[in-house]
Scaffold this active site. Structure first.
Site, PDB file in Angstrom:
ATOM      1  N   ASN A   8       8.031  -0.533  -0.833  1.00  0.00           N
ATOM      2  CA  ASN A   8       6.984   0.478  -0.994  1.00  0.00           C
ATOM      3  C   ASN A   8       6.447   0.792   0.397  1.00  0.00           C
ATOM      4  O   ASN A   8       5.736  -0.022   0.980  1.00  0.00           O
ATOM      5  CB  ASN A   8       5.884  -0.108  -1.900  1.00  0.00           C
ATOM      6  CG  ASN A   8       4.646   0.752  -1.966  1.00  0.00           C
ATOM      7  OD1 ASN A   8       4.638   1.897  -1.521  1.00  0.00           O
ATOM      8  ND2 ASN A   8       3.574   0.205  -2.533  1.00  0.00           N
ATOM      9  N   LYS A  10       4.298   2.906   1.202  1.00  0.00           N
ATOM     10  CA  LYS A  10       2.902   3.356   1.169  1.00  0.00           C
ATOM     11  C   LYS A  10       2.748   4.627   2.030  1.00  0.00           C
ATOM     12  O   LYS A  10       3.675   5.430   2.088  1.00  0.00           O
ATOM     13  CB  LYS A  10       1.965   2.217   1.587  1.00  0.00           C
ATOM     14  CG  LYS A  10       2.236   0.939   0.760  1.00  0.00           C
ATOM     15  CD  LYS A  10       1.218  -0.126   0.913  1.00  0.00           C
ATOM     16  CE  LYS A  10       1.570  -1.313   0.027  1.00  0.00           C
ATOM     17  NZ  LYS A  10       0.588  -2.380   0.116  1.00  0.00           N
ATOM     18  N   HIS A  92      -0.253   0.850  -9.063  1.00  0.00           N
ATOM     19  CA  HIS A  92      -0.429  -0.047  -7.916  1.00  0.00           C
ATOM     20  C   HIS A  92      -1.933  -0.288  -7.712  1.00  0.00           C
ATOM     21  O   HIS A  92      -2.747   0.623  -7.932  1.00  0.00           O
ATOM     22  CB  HIS A  92       0.192   0.591  -6.666  1.00  0.00           C
ATOM     23  CG  HIS A  92       0.243  -0.361  -5.509  1.00  0.00           C
ATOM     24  ND1 HIS A  92      -0.866  -0.655  -4.756  1.00  0.00           N
ATOM     25  CD2 HIS A  92       1.257  -1.116  -5.010  1.00  0.00           C
ATOM     26  CE1 HIS A  92      -0.530  -1.545  -3.825  1.00  0.00           C
ATOM     27  NE2 HIS A  92       0.758  -1.843  -3.957  1.00  0.00           N
ATOM     28  N   GLU A  94      -3.703  -0.343  -5.190  1.00  0.00           N
ATOM     29  CA  GLU A  94      -4.353   0.596  -4.262  1.00  0.00           C
ATOM     30  C   GLU A  94      -4.687   1.909  -4.967  1.00  0.00           C
ATOM     31  O   GLU A  94      -5.690   2.557  -4.668  1.00  0.00           O
ATOM     32  CB  GLU A  94      -3.454   0.819  -3.028  1.00  0.00           C
ATOM     33  CG  GLU A  94      -3.454  -0.430  -2.146  1.00  0.00           C
ATOM     34  CD  GLU A  94      -2.236  -0.619  -1.285  1.00  0.00           C
ATOM     35  OE1 GLU A  94      -1.439   0.323  -1.116  1.00  0.00           O
ATOM     36  OE2 GLU A  94      -2.069  -1.748  -0.769  1.00  0.00           O
ATOM     37  N   GLU A 162       1.255  -8.343  -8.713  1.00  0.00           N
ATOM     38  CA  GLU A 162       0.796  -8.330  -7.332  1.00  0.00           C
ATOM     39  C   GLU A 162      -0.675  -8.742  -7.279  1.00  0.00           C
ATOM     40  O   GLU A 162      -1.565  -7.911  -7.538  1.00  0.00           O
ATOM     41  CB  GLU A 162       0.929  -6.926  -6.745  1.00  0.00           C
ATOM     42  CG  GLU A 162       2.346  -6.392  -6.759  1.00  0.00           C
ATOM     43  CD  GLU A 162       2.524  -5.284  -5.739  1.00  0.00           C
ATOM     44  OE1 GLU A 162       3.299  -5.483  -4.810  1.00  0.00           O
ATOM     45  OE2 GLU A 162       1.859  -4.244  -5.866  1.00  0.00           O
ATOM     46  N   GLY A 168      -0.830  -7.363   1.696  1.00  0.00           N
ATOM     47  CA  GLY A 168      -1.115  -7.013   3.087  1.00  0.00           C
ATOM     48  C   GLY A 168      -1.981  -8.014   3.826  1.00  0.00           C
ATOM     49  O   GLY A 168      -2.491  -7.719   4.902  1.00  0.00           O
ATOM     50  N   SER A 207       2.648  -9.833   0.324  1.00  0.00           N
ATOM     51  CA  SER A 207       3.008 -10.604   1.520  1.00  0.00           C
ATOM     52  C   SER A 207       4.357 -11.301   1.422  1.00  0.00           C
ATOM     53  O   SER A 207       4.535 -12.398   1.960  1.00  0.00           O
ATOM     54  CB  SER A 207       1.890 -11.601   1.864  1.00  0.00           C
ATOM     55  OG  SER A 207       0.693 -10.900   2.177  1.00  0.00           O
TER      56      SER A 207
END
Ligand code: PGA
Length: 245
Positions: A8, A10, A92, A94, A162, A168, A207
């Site tokens: 991904n 992003k 996701h 985010e 996730e 991240g 990660s």
């Protein structure tokens, strides 16, 4: 079941970044797992063209629930398919955080993905506060129940676990913690989708790097990874693909 290494990108990637695809394809001409890159929407058709004839599939990071219409700035699942994509990530964390996407919205997006013939990668995961409060399995279970539409099959659905706090950050749950959640997800999917659940791929994300990929892939019910930062460089993502094959 064929495992899946999904990248991904992003909101990263320009024309020059497409060279990473050539490097990945030449390093892994016949990978032992499915390999997917989800670039930003601006690059999807160029990346799909560039990946043609390689083992790399392409997809998008989000889609609108509707097929077309007055939705400025949005991209439909049919447009993703038209641009050469085979997958779309929905829900996701985010998007859930930045755009307030609810489970119901995520479910509608997954249905839109299926209507366009795409495979939906449906994301779930707890925040650190939720984990610290001992609510991880309840939170993830609720997201699964609300975000996955009826009609999910091994062919049209991938689930990505996730933990929000691992994305991240360089922080990764212990292998036991990953296994506990993945086993619980498989059990919940089996209860709801019976035989289909065994073939649904369950990705871990947060990660993942070449240095920890092999041990994570050794955990029960981990069928691949959804990778952010480490998917941007062919050398790093190739290491993860190699660990999965
Ligand atoms: P990360 O992101 O690999 O950079 O932690 C994972 C994701 O958000 O899919």
């Amino acid at each position: 079941m064929k495992k899946l290494a999904a990248g991904n990108w992003k909101m990263n990637g320009l024309e020059a970044t497409l060279a990473e695809i050539d490097a990945l394809a030449s390093a892994h001409p016949a990978p032992g797992c499915d390999v997917l890159i989800c670039p930003p929407a601006t690059l999807l058709s160029r990346l799909s063209a560039r990946a043609e004839g390689t083992a790399i599939a392409t997809g998008a990071q989000d889609c609108h629930p509707n097929e077309s219409g007055a939705h400025t700035g949005d991209v439909s699942a049919g447009m993703i398919a038209d641009a050469g994509g085979a997958y779309v990530i929905v829900g996701h964390s985010e998007r859930r955080a930045d755009h307030g996407e609810s489970d119901a919205v995520v479910r509608a997006k997954a249905e839109a993905a299926w209507r366009a013939g795409l495979i939906a990668i449906i994301c779930v995961g707890e925040t650190l506060d939720e984990r610290d409060a001992g609510r991880t399995l309840d939170i993830v279970g609720g997201q699964l129940a609300g975000s996955i539409p009826d009609g999910a099959t091994a062919a049209n659905t991938v689930v990505a676990y996730e933990p929000v706090w691992a994305i991240g950050t360089g922080k990764v749950p212990t292998l036991a913690e990953i296994g506990e959640v993945h086993d619980d997800i498989r059990a919940r999917l089996s209860a709801r989708f019976s035989g289909e659940a065994a073939g649904m791929r369950l990705l871990y994300g947060g990660s993942v790097k070449p240095s920890n990929a092999a041990e994570i892939f050794g955990v029960s019910n981990v069928d691949g990874a959804l990778v952010g930062g480490a998917s941007l460089k062919a050398a790093d993502f190739g290491g993860i693909v190699g660990a999965l094959a």
